[in-house]
Design a protein around this motif. Structure first.
Motif, short mmCIF file in Angstrom:
data_model
loop_
_atom_site.label_atom_id
_atom_site.label_comp_id
_atom_site.label_asym_id
_atom_site.label_seq_id
_atom_site.Cartn_x
_atom_site.Cartn_y
_atom_site.Cartn_z
N UNK A 195 42.60 35.28 50.11
CA UNK A 195 41.61 35.97 49.29
C UNK A 195 40.27 35.22 49.26
N UNK A 196 39.20 35.99 49.32
CA UNK A 196 37.83 35.48 49.18
C UNK A 196 37.32 35.89 47.81
N UNK A 197 36.88 34.90 47.04
CA UNK A 197 36.38 35.16 45.68
C UNK A 197 34.91 34.78 45.65
N UNK A 198 34.04 35.79 45.80
CA UNK A 198 32.62 35.50 45.92
C UNK A 198 31.76 36.12 44.82
N UNK A 199 32.40 36.60 43.75
CA UNK A 199 31.65 37.11 42.59
C UNK A 199 32.39 36.74 41.31
N UNK A 200 31.67 36.73 40.20
CA UNK A 200 32.29 36.47 38.90
C UNK A 200 33.33 37.53 38.58
N UNK A 201 33.00 38.78 38.91
CA UNK A 201 33.92 39.88 38.64
C UNK A 201 35.25 39.68 39.37
N UNK A 202 35.17 39.28 40.62
CA UNK A 202 36.39 39.08 41.39
C UNK A 202 37.14 37.84 40.91
N UNK A 203 36.43 36.81 40.51
CA UNK A 203 37.06 35.61 39.95
C UNK A 203 37.88 35.97 38.71
N UNK A 204 37.30 36.77 37.83
CA UNK A 204 38.01 37.20 36.63
C UNK A 204 39.23 38.05 36.99
N UNK A 205 39.03 38.93 37.96
CA UNK A 205 40.10 39.84 38.37
C UNK A 205 41.29 39.07 38.95
N UNK A 206 41.05 38.19 39.90
CA UNK A 206 42.12 37.42 40.54
C UNK A 206 42.79 36.50 39.53
#
Length: 176
Positions: free
Chosen positions: A89-100
């Motif tokens: 997984x690539x986490x390149x936004x705050x939104x995705x960080x929160x989601x993962x």
């Protein structure tokens, strides 16, 4: 008179049992049982697969994220994902960080490392790290053995990355 009725009922039941026994004899009965067992096996397999794959919506896109049940080092985790048409997984936004972080329950490998160029963190698609969500005092081993990044869900959501030795065996998240 009542005994005659009981006798007739028992006789009729006995005849039905004989007829049913004749209907399910030999290969026809075996085929029916085999098909039934095969269907049960297929349903169990589907159930097991669905327990290991999570299809989750992320923002306005659909994403397929796979949380491993196996423990692997970073390289083997990445290969496992790639063998299935995905990657770590690539986490390149705050939104995705929160989601993962919201569905990770244990420490997991993510697709970030400095294995190619020491001290330069890159994602598995070779894009550079623009924004990190590092734990306090991390990353702490540029130039050393800690070249791969793990997400620790026990830490604050916006600060839960840690650089570790790529040889540790932990769970991982694939993204397709």
């Amino acid at each position: 008179m009542e005994m005659d009725n009981v006798y007739e009922i028992v006789k009729d039941t006995s005849e039905l049992q004989k007829q049913n026994h004749k209907k399910c004899r030999g290969s026809r009965c075996l085929v029916s049982i085999t098909v039934g067992l095969g269907l049960i096996c297929v349903l169990l397999l589907i159930s097991v697969i669905l327990q290991h794959i999570r299809i989750l919506s992320f923002g306005d896109k659909q994403g397929l994220f796979f949380m491993s049940t196996e423990l692997k080092n970073w390289s083997d985790s990445r290969q496992y994902c790639r063998d299935r048409g995905a990657d770590l997984v690539i986490i390149n936004t705050e939104e995705k960080q929160r989601f993962i972080s919201s569905f990770a329950t244990e420490s997991v490998w993510i697709g970030l490392s400095d294995t190619e160029d020491e001290g330069i963190m890159k994602w598995v698609d070779n894009s550079p790290l623009k924004q990190g969500f590092w734990d306090e005092s991390e990353p702490n081993d540029f130039g050393g053995n800690e070249d791969c990044v793990v997400l620790n869900p026990g830490r604050p959501i916006m600060n839960n990355w840690n650089d570790l030795s790529c040889s540790y065996t932990i769970h991982f998240i694939c993204e397709k």
